[in-house]
Design a protein around this motif. Structure first.
Motif: not given
Length: 502
Positions: A458-461, A465-467, A413-425, A432-435
């Protein structure tokens, strides 16, 4: 007789969670509870961050934070209260956005769960409603109900029934399921005490490895404390109803605090069991929570397992009811959850046995081995990591044969866009989570399927995780579980689910 889409038998945490999740998908449901009010005595007292995440999904993020407190991990103590081993947990938010372990008072949790239900107009709650029989036919389930206040009887038609009615489940009996023992039965004394005094103890779980009487201590709230002690043959809870007889058991923690400042809230005897129902479903009736499994409490997963059941089943059932998913997806519920529940019960059994077995010889072994456990590679991480096993392979969990991968695990449940987390989005939808930076056509294709696209930069949580799974893209189910992970974008996997196969 009109048909209610879902009837839920039992209004404990599992039933209330299932009802709320279904309501979020717009599913009409009726909760039937034998009692009118919340059971006032504390029972469950702990949950992990995976289940904390479920409560946040229900809309209870702030409310649960207000009634809970993070705990710092586990200490193993000998009979003289010396620390044999300590496994600390970070109380800061982990990968799911919440502390890895939290303590709470169950009546307070049920209060906010019930209050939260009122904002959903598709849920009806009925207390004093005892379900006396479930009878299935080709098109639904007849639910026979007795009003415990008036004695009036009636029958209700339901498309599906969720049996969240506890260890003595009528729902389980109605489908001819039986509990199978997994080789663990112990009698324990459970004590809850309130005091304004500060006990001054380490704020984690204390496991007392005393061959004469194993025990557990934890602080549950600002003024609430819980002890559990193994009963010896011939003892009962009645032997410890007053503080004069109880105090010698708890005085190792209360010290010089006057007895008059310690108020007993509850003294009860529980038989800790390890049991699993031989089947969790018959056509339109499903078993959840204690109706399907019973676990010893040594790792705090009893109530957690029920909430995991509700999270696993609700989105599937909602999808079937609105025609978005094939009914065959309901077959994955027992496949996925039964395997997971069995793994957690086995872990609880192991911890309980390690703490209590062997008498004086076992005590000698524990004193020799426990202080060196931190030297075993990976053991500290295993003891403090709140992650639970991945779900078993099913049509909705496509796992690689030769490596572990990400499928069956929860997406952080990572922070995705600075303040919202995965579950919020994601908000309870496929994601679909993709690099891989998708093209405009790929974005449109994902949107057409009703999925949420989350790019892991790149560099995000999420990129890291994908890696870890050697993947560049993951299809995440509405319950946060990875359906499939790959080095390619595979949004068509969602279509396969809707046709009834992963």
């Amino acid at each position: 007789m009109s048909m209610i889409p879902v009837v839920i038998v039992g209004a404990g945490p599992t039933g209330l969670t299932a009802a709320t999740l279904l309501a979020q998908y717009g599913v009409e449901c009726l909760i039937l509870e034998r009692w009118e009010s919340i059971y006032p005595q504390p029972r469950a007292v702990a949950l992990d961050d995976e289940v904390h995440r479920i409560l946040a999904r229900l809309g209870l993020r702030d409310e649960f934070a207000a009634i809970s407190r993070p705990h710092q991990g586990l200490r193993l103590l000998d009979r003289d209260m010396r620390v044999l081993a300590e496994f600390r947990r970070d109380t800061a938010p982990g990968p799911h956005g919440y502390p890895q372990g939290s303590m709470f008072d169950q009546p307070e949790l049920e209060t906010i769960l019930r209050r939260n239900l009122k904002q959903h107009g598709t849920v009806t709650f009925r207390g004093n409603a005892e379900v006396t029989a479930l009878t299935q036919d080709a098109s639904g389930v007849r639910v026979d109900v007795t009003d415990t206040a008036t004695g009036e009887q009636e029958s209700i038609r339901a498309a599906y029934v969720l049996g969240c009615d506890g260890a003595n489940s009528l729902s389980r009996a109605s489908i001819g399921a039986a509990m199978q023992g997994l080789g663990f039965t112990q009698r324990w004394l459970v004590i809850d005490v309130v005091t304004e005094a500060d006990l001054g103890q380490w704020e984690g779980v204390h496991q007392l490895a005393d061959p004469a009487r194993a025990g557990t201590y934890m602080r549950v709230g600002k003024t609430r404390y819980r002890w559990e002690f193994q009963l010896t043959p011939g003892e009962t809870a009645d032997d410890y109803r007053d503080m004069a007889r109880l105090h010698p058991l708890i005085s190792r923690w209360t010290g010089d605090i006057p007895v008059a400042e310690l108020e007993i809230i509850r003294v009860a005897e529980y038989t800790f069991r390890a049991q699993l129902a031989d089947r969790w479903r018959d056509r339109r009736v499903f078993l959840l929570g204690d109706a399907a499994h019973l676990t010893p409490p040594f790792i705090g997963q009893g109530m957690c397992a029920g909430l995991r059941d509700a999270m696993n089943l609700a989105w599937k059932l909602a999808g079937v009811l609105d025609g978005a998913l094939a009914e065959s997806v309901l077959d994955t519920y027992e496949i996925e959850r039964k395997h997971h529940a069995r793994a957690m019960i086995k872990l609880a059994k192991f911890i309980g046995t390690a703490m209590t077995a062997g008498g004086e010889f076992g005590n000698v072994i524990r004193r020799a081995v426990a202080p060196r456990l931190h030297l075993v590679p990976g053991l500290t991480d295993l003891a403090t990591d709140s992650r639970t096993p991945p779900l078993h392979h099913s049509d909705l969990v496509v796992r690689p044969r030769l490596r572990r991968g990400l499928a069956g695990r929860l997406c952080p449940n990572a922070i995705v866009d600075g303040h919202r987390r995965f579950d919020d989005l994601a908000a309870g939808r496929f994601a679909i989570v993709t690099s891989i930076e998708p093209s405009a056509a790929q974005r449109a294709d994902i949107e057409r399927r009703g999925a949420v696209l989350i790019v892991a930069h790149p560099g995000s949580e999420l990129h890291r995780w994908l890696r870890t799974g050697a993947a560049r893209a993951a299809v995440v189910r509405p319950d946060g579980t990875v359906l499939h992970a790959s080095r390619r974008l595979l949004p068509q996997t969602i279509d396969a689910v809707r046709r009834g196969g992963g």
